[in-house]
Design an enzyme around this catalytic site. Structure first.
Site, short mmCIF file in Angstrom:
data_model
loop_
_atom_site.label_atom_id
_atom_site.label_comp_id
_atom_site.label_asym_id
_atom_site.label_seq_id
_atom_site.Cartn_x
_atom_site.Cartn_y
_atom_site.Cartn_z
N LYS A 1 0.84 -1.20 0.00
CA LYS A 1 0.00 0.00 0.00
C LYS A 1 0.87 1.26 0.00
CE LYS A 1 -3.29 2.29 3.09
NZ LYS A 1 -2.59 2.88 4.22
N ASP A 2 2.02 1.15 0.64
CA ASP A 2 2.93 2.29 0.75
C ASP A 2 3.74 2.52 -0.52
OD1 ASP A 2 4.44 4.32 2.15
OD2 ASP A 2 6.08 2.88 2.28
#
Length: 861
Positions: free
Chosen positions: A526-527
């Protein structure tokens, strides 16, 4: 050629045993009369056909559904339309269960272990090679596998449905048509969803179903096989498999878990285990009716019955007492009764060795930011207040480390702490009681999520020393969890600082110089996107392995893997087999969550197969200890560049002004909290506005999978590969791919994510005034990734090397296509003003489709 024949044979089996049987049983299923709408089964095939044709013609979901109702029904009232769509959903989500059962019934025919990777083959091959046997014995002594069941909200089948799937699978395998008919009818009348969100204890009870019904038998069977193989070559046996458990202990971002919850779950696990023991013991008691064992049998009966069924009995660790009585029975059988039924006794002893008094180790997890607040609270109270300056929290990391003194103390609390602080202090105290009652292994790990500095771990140790624990009896393993791309870069430096700290060094020595380090796949994806996440974890593992080896620490990586490749899933055993000697890989630990639990460990057969696959991966990589070519300077530089290019593309996408609103408006992201599938909130900031940083990785990945776009599983890969081609580096990329099993696994899992994507479903968005350009950006990267990955792998289509998996995915995607369109139809209607009643019905309709879509994906969310 042998591989080609095997693949063809598997395809033939899949067509005959799965596809053909599903079509047959599905036709039977559609004739069953269910609640309210008698003609649902007749209309459903027409609805399927309308959905496929409408998508092929580029129509909007609302247009497809409205044309269907106009053409094939007389319904005009929105309430009747929504009602029939609900009936379709009920049928389709049960069709998914039927397909699961048919596929699971053929599991042993479709899946065969690579014999050359098994312990039995390796031992036989090296029977006359004493140095190699010695190496194998050493590897077995070091090898371990810990599977940790987590309560992440992607396991949508309630226990009642899991039991039906188990029975239905058996009926299909046995060709028992009468039972199948009854079970299909039962399936049609059994609710698939909760009317209210489960409590953490409910979640624990649901997951304990797998402990009781699959792992209890599968793990013991695997251990028995290991024991027999080693005994044949006079090698000492070793307990390889361990089970872990998060429900009731994982309080990171879950305000509904308290110390009382943890205590209740620990007692529940113990009681379920003793019921399993008692069930096995009754077989022993029925068979061993000889003289000389009566007293031991009677003692075992009393103690097992008491611990299994009497909730008021005093609890303590009775493992040694059980073993002692069983060993005395075993000795009598061998000495006086020709060893008759000694295998039954050995089986129960083996299970007690595996599960003790606790079944699965209960991990405690909390966020470092919460733990820092608890440390601050404790420092404000006597006698700790005299040890630290008032501005401690503002000091640098080096200054904090110099002040941490590890003084034992009994804190006198004079003010009421907030709820999270109170829970942390209480659970630290309660762990001691759990260990006393269930044994040390019952609860011995505290995981610090979002760990960013060495003081996060050392301050937690102080919290233990201030709340009932002593230095000499600190039977706790402290596990840092590194999750983001930046955290992974700094992880090795943090551990170097910890290993160099005199107190922590002494503590590790008391724990056998072993250190567990958890790595988070979901948040790193997600990062930083798919490629950067995988590459960051690879580099993190390399540097952490090196620093641990420098300090003579035995390192175990605990991989926080989700179901889909975007959260670390996919062909997991291939990751472990491809690590290379530079990465600590003999102690494998991983989370098992969501549909991965039911799909890979839902039956004893599938659980045994997947456990064996992981153990074999550890064996083969441990014996070969090959150099990982990705660490060669030229290759590492190449992958660094590709990861950075992929990362930049993904971050640019994340920072697009429409990124969050696209998910909010076009996916059921905002409605996921209504699914009542988890005790944990969908996002971390409660009722605040939707912010990407607060959104849980599971919700993030699930939202994209509902759109059938799976962006976290591929975005940036196409750009990275194309840029390398433009720079004239294609031959280098191709060679690295051909030489690296690790890179092949990343590519294969990326293709799996893309195989579960279908941009034709949302093709109508290309003309949308608000989101048209954004959709085109996503679609273009998908097509670019597809083009470049096929060129890199030499495959004609995505997943061409895995034709059975490809066909399974295609069949499942076809089954749930109507669910996807119903969901998009409901979301589209919700974009317009609705009265309160219609809005509620449409929201409920959208939420209900999530269950079937995720369940069909098996590792989708």
């Amino acid at each position: 050629m042998p591989k080609l024949r095997l693949t063809t044979q598997r395809e033939s089996i899949f067509n005959n045993e799965v596809i053909s049987k599903f079509e047959l049983f599905n036709s039977l299923f559609l004739t069953l009369p269910f609640y309210k709408i008698k003609d649902t089964g007749t209309l459903l095939p027409l609805f399927f056909k309308s959905c496929e044709e409408g998508i092929a013609n580029g129509e909007k979901p609302a247009q497809i559904i409205e044309e269907f109702f106009a053409k094939y029904t007389s319904y005009t009232d929105p309430k009747d339309i929504v009602d029939l769509l609900f009936r379709f959903i009920q049928y389709i989500e049960r069709q998914v269960v039927l397909f699961d059962a048919v596929e699971d019934a053929s599991f042993t025919k479709l899946n065969t272990t690579d014999e050359q990777s098994t312990l039995a083959f390796i031992l036989k091959k090296n029977a006359d090679n004493k140095p190699m046997l010695s190496k194998i014995e050493k590897l077995i002594d070091e090898l371990s596998l810990r599977l940790v069941l987590t309560a992440h909200p992607t396991q949508f089948y309630p226990g009642s449905v899991l039991a039906i799937i188990t029975d239905l699978t058996k009926a299909i395998r046995d060709n028992d048509l009468t039972s199948m008919n009854s079970l299909l009818q039962q399936l049609g009348k059994t609710p698939f969803f909760n009317k209210k969100s489960p409590t953490p204890v409910d979640e624990a009870l649901n997951l304990a179903w797998f402990l009781e019904n699959t792992f209890y038998f599968a793990a013991a069977n695997i251990q028995e096989e290991i024991d027999q193989n080693l005994d044949e070559y006079n090698l000492e046996t070793k307990k390889i498999l361990e089970l872990g458990f998060w429900p009731g202990g994982d309080r990171d971002g879950n305000p509904n878990i308290h110390a009382a919850t943890t205590l209740e779950v620990s007692k529940m696990l113990r009681q379920i285990l003793f019921r399993c023991y008692y069930r096995d013991f009754r077989v022993i008691k029925r068979r061993i009716t000889f003289r000389g064992v009566e007293e031991n049998i009677a003692k075992l009966h009393d103690v097992l019955y008491l611990n299994a069924f009497d909730q008021t009995c005093e609890l303590h660790d009775i493992s040694d007492e059980l073993r002692d009585n069983l060993n005395k029975i075993k000795e009598t059988l061998l000495a006086e009764h020709e060893g008759l039924f000694v295998d039954l006794v050995n089986d129960l002893i083996r299970k007690i060795d595996l599960y003790g008094n606790y079944f699965a180790s209960l991990d405690i997890r909390q966020d470092s930011r919460v733990l820092r607040n608890v440390h601050t609270y404790c420092r404000a109270n006597k006698p700790i207040s005299s040890l630290y300056p008032a501005d401690y929290d503002k000091l640098s990391e080096a200054e904090k480390l110099a002040l941490i003194s590890f003084k034992e103390a009994t804190v006198v609390y004079t003010s009421e702490p907030d709820a999270l602080t109170k829970d942390t202090i209480e659970v630290i105290k309660e762990i001691k009681g759990i260990q006393r009652r269930n044994g040390e292994k019952a609860c011995h790990r505290f995981i610090i999520s979002n760990c960013q500095q060495a003081s996060d771990i050392l301050q937690l140790i102080e919290l233990f020393l201030w709340n009932g624990w002593s230095k000499e009896s600190l039977t706790i393993d402290f596990v840092p969890l590194f999750e983001t791309v930046n955290d992974l870069k700094g992880a090795a430096a943090i551990m170097d600082t910890l290993y160099s700290n005199p107190f922590y060094k002494a503590h590790l020595a008391s724990r056998g110089n072993k250190q567990d380090i958890m790595l988070g796949y979901s948040d790193s994806t997600k990062d930083g996107g798919y490629l950067m996440a995988n590459w960051s974890i690879f580099n993190g593992k390399t540097s952490l392995s090196a620093v641990s080896a420098k300090h003579n620490i035995q390192l175990a990586f605990f991989d926080g893997r989700g179901g889909p490749p975007a959260r670390g899933g996919g062909k997991t055993h291939r990751f472990y087999a491809s690590m290379g000697k530079e990465i600590a890989n003999k102690n494998m630990q991983l989370t098992v969550q969501g549909q991965t639990i039911s799909s890979q460990y839902g039956s004893v057969e599938s659980a045994e197969f997947n456990i064996e696959q992981l153990i074999n991966a550890g064996l083969t990589s441990g014996l070969k200890e090959k150099h990982n070519i990705l660490l060669d300077p030229e290759n590492k530089t190449l992958l660094d560049e590709m990861a950075e290019e992929s990362y930049k593309a993904f971050v640019d996408l994340r920072e697009h002004p429409l990124f969050v609103s696209y998910l909010e408006k076009l996916s059921p992201l905002k409605l996921l909290s209504q699914a009542n599938i988890s005790s944990r909130p969908v996002k971390r900031n409660g009722g605040g506005e939707m912010k990407l940083e607060d959104l849980r990785a599971i919700s993030f990945v699930t939202a994209w999978s509902m759109l059938k776009q799976n962006v976290p599983g591929f975005y940036g890969m196409g750009t990275a590969l194309k840029n390398q081609e433009k720079a004239g580096n294609w031959d280098k990329v191709l060679k690295v791919y051909q030489d690296s099993d690790y890179l092949k696994t990343i590519v294969d899992n990326c293709m799996m994510s893309m195989s579960k994507s279908d941009f034709t479903i949302t093709a109508h968005l290309a003309a949308d005034k608000e989101f048209g350009a954004f959709w085109a950006q996503l679609h273009n990267e998908f097509e670019l990734a597809k083009e470049m990955l096929l060129k890199l792998s030499g495959q004609p289509t995505l997943m061409a090397n895995y034709p059975v998996d490809k066909k399974s995915i295609a069949t499942r995607e076809k089954i749930i296509l109507p669910l996807v369109l119903i969901q998009h139809f409901a979301l589209e209607k919700l974009q317009h003003d609705q009265n309160e009643k219609d809005q509620h019905a449409l929201e409920k309709l959208a939420v209900r489709t999530v269950f079937g879509i995720v369940n069909a994906g098996r590792n989708l969310a």
